[in-house]
Scaffold this motif. Structure first.
Motif, PDB file in Angstrom:
ATOM      1  N   ALA A 188     153.379 -14.421  25.387  1.00  0.00           N
ATOM      2  CA  ALA A 188     152.922 -13.623  26.535  1.00  0.00           C
ATOM      3  C   ALA A 188     151.649 -14.221  27.104  1.00  0.00           C
ATOM      4  O   ALA A 188     150.706 -14.508  26.383  1.00  0.00           O
ATOM      5  N   SER A 189     151.664 -14.405  28.421  1.00  0.00           N
ATOM      6  CA  SER A 189     150.510 -15.040  29.055  1.00  0.00           C
ATOM      7  C   SER A 189     150.027 -14.290  30.289  1.00  0.00           C
ATOM      8  O   SER A 189     149.007 -14.637  30.854  1.00  0.00           O
ATOM      9  N   SER A 190     150.778 -13.282  30.695  1.00  0.00           N
ATOM     10  CA  SER A 190     150.408 -12.549  31.898  1.00  0.00           C
ATOM     11  C   SER A 190     150.986 -11.148  31.834  1.00  0.00           C
ATOM     12  O   SER A 190     152.102 -10.957  31.359  1.00  0.00           O
ATOM     13  N   ILE A 191     150.211 -10.189  32.301  1.00  0.00           N
ATOM     14  CA  ILE A 191     150.648  -8.790  32.365  1.00  0.00           C
ATOM     15  C   ILE A 191     150.265  -8.248  33.728  1.00  0.00           C
ATOM     16  O   ILE A 191     149.210  -8.595  34.266  1.00  0.00           O
ATOM     17  N   THR A 192     151.110  -7.385  34.267  1.00  0.00           N
ATOM     18  CA  THR A 192     150.752  -6.676  35.488  1.00  0.00           C
ATOM     19  C   THR A 192     151.189  -5.228  35.374  1.00  0.00           C
ATOM     20  O   THR A 192     152.177  -4.924  34.713  1.00  0.00           O
ATOM     21  N   VAL A 193     150.432  -4.352  35.995  1.00  0.00           N
ATOM     22  CA  VAL A 193     150.763  -2.927  36.042  1.00  0.00           C
ATOM     23  C   VAL A 193     151.372  -2.654  37.409  1.00  0.00           C
ATOM     24  O   VAL A 193     150.867  -3.123  38.432  1.00  0.00           O
ATOM     25  N   SER A 194     152.472  -1.903  37.443  1.00  0.00           N
ATOM     26  CA  SER A 194     153.111  -1.563  38.714  1.00  0.00           C
ATOM     27  C   SER A 194     152.155  -0.734  39.563  1.00  0.00           C
ATOM     28  O   SER A 194     151.288  -0.036  39.030  1.00  0.00           O
ATOM     29  N   PRO A 195     152.283  -0.796  40.882  1.00  0.00           N
ATOM     30  CA  PRO A 195     151.374  -0.054  41.765  1.00  0.00           C
ATOM     31  C   PRO A 195     151.307   1.447  41.477  1.00  0.00           C
ATOM     32  O   PRO A 195     150.262   2.062  41.642  1.00  0.00           O
ATOM     33  N   ASP A 196     152.418   2.026  41.012  1.00  0.00           N
ATOM     34  CA  ASP A 196     152.412   3.462  40.706  1.00  0.00           C
ATOM     35  C   ASP A 196     151.894   3.759  39.303  1.00  0.00           C
ATOM     36  O   ASP A 196     151.771   4.919  38.904  1.00  0.00           O
ATOM     37  N   GLY A 197     151.584   2.710  38.513  1.00  0.00           N
ATOM     38  CA  GLY A 197     151.044   2.886  37.165  1.00  0.00           C
ATOM     39  C   GLY A 197     152.067   3.303  36.135  1.00  0.00           C
ATOM     40  O   GLY A 197     151.723   3.539  34.975  1.00  0.00           O
ATOM     41  N   ALA A 198     153.340   3.370  36.499  1.00  0.00           N
ATOM     42  CA  ALA A 198     154.373   3.861  35.591  1.00  0.00           C
ATOM     43  C   ALA A 198     154.904   2.799  34.634  1.00  0.00           C
ATOM     44  O   ALA A 198     155.447   3.137  33.584  1.00  0.00           O
ATOM     45  N   ASN A 199     154.740   1.517  34.985  1.00  0.00           N
ATOM     46  CA  ASN A 199     155.306   0.442  34.169  1.00  0.00           C
ATOM     47  C   ASN A 199     154.345  -0.733  34.085  1.00  0.00           C
ATOM     48  O   ASN A 199     153.498  -0.909  34.947  1.00  0.00           O
ATOM     49  N   ILE A 200     154.515  -1.525  33.024  1.00  0.00           N
ATOM     50  CA  ILE A 200     153.869  -2.832  32.990  1.00  0.00           C
ATOM     51  C   ILE A 200     154.932  -3.869  32.710  1.00  0.00           C
ATOM     52  O   ILE A 200     155.981  -3.578  32.123  1.00  0.00           O
ATOM     53  N   TYR A 201     154.648  -5.088  33.154  1.00  0.00           N
ATOM     54  CA  TYR A 201     155.559  -6.208  32.989  1.00  0.00           C
ATOM     55  C   TYR A 201     154.770  -7.361  32.390  1.00  0.00           C
ATOM     56  O   TYR A 201     153.621  -7.586  32.761  1.00  0.00           O
ATOM     57  N   ALA A 202     155.405  -8.082  31.449  1.00  0.00           N
ATOM     58  CA  ALA A 202     154.734  -9.201  30.798  1.00  0.00           C
ATOM     59  C   ALA A 202     155.627 -10.432  30.853  1.00  0.00           C
ATOM     60  O   ALA A 202     156.834 -10.341  30.606  1.00  0.00           O
ATOM     61  N   ALA A 203     155.032 -11.587  31.165  1.00  0.00           N
ATOM     62  CA  ALA A 203     155.747 -12.856  31.150  1.00  0.00           C
ATOM     63  C   ALA A 203     155.663 -13.438  29.746  1.00  0.00           C
ATOM     64  O   ALA A 203     154.575 -13.569  29.190  1.00  0.00           O
ATOM     65  N   GLY A 204     156.820 -13.766  29.169  1.00  0.00           N
ATOM     66  CA  GLY A 204     156.873 -14.369  27.837  1.00  0.00           C
ATOM     67  C   GLY A 204     157.207 -15.845  27.941  1.00  0.00           C
ATOM     68  O   GLY A 204     158.379 -16.214  28.004  1.00  0.00           O
ATOM     69  N   TYR A 205     156.200 -16.679  27.977  1.00  0.00           N
ATOM     70  CA  TYR A 205     156.359 -18.118  28.186  1.00  0.00           C
ATOM     71  C   TYR A 205     157.328 -18.751  27.182  1.00  0.00           C
ATOM     72  O   TYR A 205     158.229 -19.486  27.553  1.00  0.00           O
ATOM     73  N   SER A 206     157.145 -18.466  25.896  1.00  0.00           N
ATOM     74  CA  SER A 206     157.933 -19.121  24.851  1.00  0.00           C
ATOM     75  C   SER A 206     159.398 -18.703  24.858  1.00  0.00           C
ATOM     76  O   SER A 206     160.247 -19.432  24.350  1.00  0.00           O
ATOM     77  N   GLN A 207     159.705 -17.554  25.424  1.00  0.00           N
ATOM     78  CA  GLN A 207     161.081 -17.066  25.461  1.00  0.00           C
ATOM     79  C   GLN A 207     161.676 -17.128  26.862  1.00  0.00           C
ATOM     80  O   GLN A 207     162.822 -16.725  27.044  1.00  0.00           O
ATOM     81  N   GLY A 208     160.921 -17.598  27.832  1.00  0.00           N
ATOM     82  CA  GLY A 208     161.424 -17.627  29.205  1.00  0.00           C
ATOM     83  C   GLY A 208     161.883 -16.245  29.621  1.00  0.00           C
ATOM     84  O   GLY A 208     163.025 -16.043  30.014  1.00  0.00           O
ATOM     85  N   SER A 209     160.972 -15.292  29.512  1.00  0.00           N
ATOM     86  CA  SER A 209     161.371 -13.896  29.688  1.00  0.00           C
ATOM     87  C   SER A 209     160.349 -13.062  30.448  1.00  0.00           C
ATOM     88  O   SER A 209     159.207 -13.459  30.627  1.00  0.00           O
TER      89      SER A 209
END
Length: 100
Positions: free
Chosen positions: A42-63
């Motif tokens: 994991a190298s990056s995280i973002t919170v959705s504008p409504d604050g309901a979700n977060i998303y993370a980029a998983g470099y090693s898994q291409g995910s």
């Protein structure tokens, strides 16, 4: 506060005191533990504008891993992970950043 830890394959969650700014450890979600997937490297995280979700980029898994966020506590619940080369998904190999 959410922290992506590449080498630890995890996302650490901290609560933040609104007045002092002091951080207190709250929880850790680790790739491969309790059903969490897609955050190895994991190298990056973002919170959705409504604050309901977060998303993370998983470099090693291409995910991209998706989490539901509790608006009161900040706690995260793993929802799903999309991976390069799985179910027709393409273009995530080496994913290093995510934004909404």
């Amino acid at each position: 506060v959410y922290v992506a830890a590449n080498w630890d394959r995890c996302i650490s969650v901290f609560t933040r005191d609104k007045i002092s700014g002091t951080l207190t450890f709250f929880e850790v979600l680790r790739d491969g533990v309790n059903g969490v997937e897609g955050i190895h490297g994991a190298s990056s995280i973002t919170v959705s504008p409504d604050g309901a979700n977060i998303y993370a980029a998983g470099y090693s898994q291409g995910s991209i891993a998706m989490f539901e966020r509790d608006g009161n506590t900040g706690a995260l619940t793993f929802m799903d992970a999309l991976r390069d080369g799985v179910n027709g998904i393409d273009g995530l190999d080496g994913a290093s950043s995510v934004t909404v």
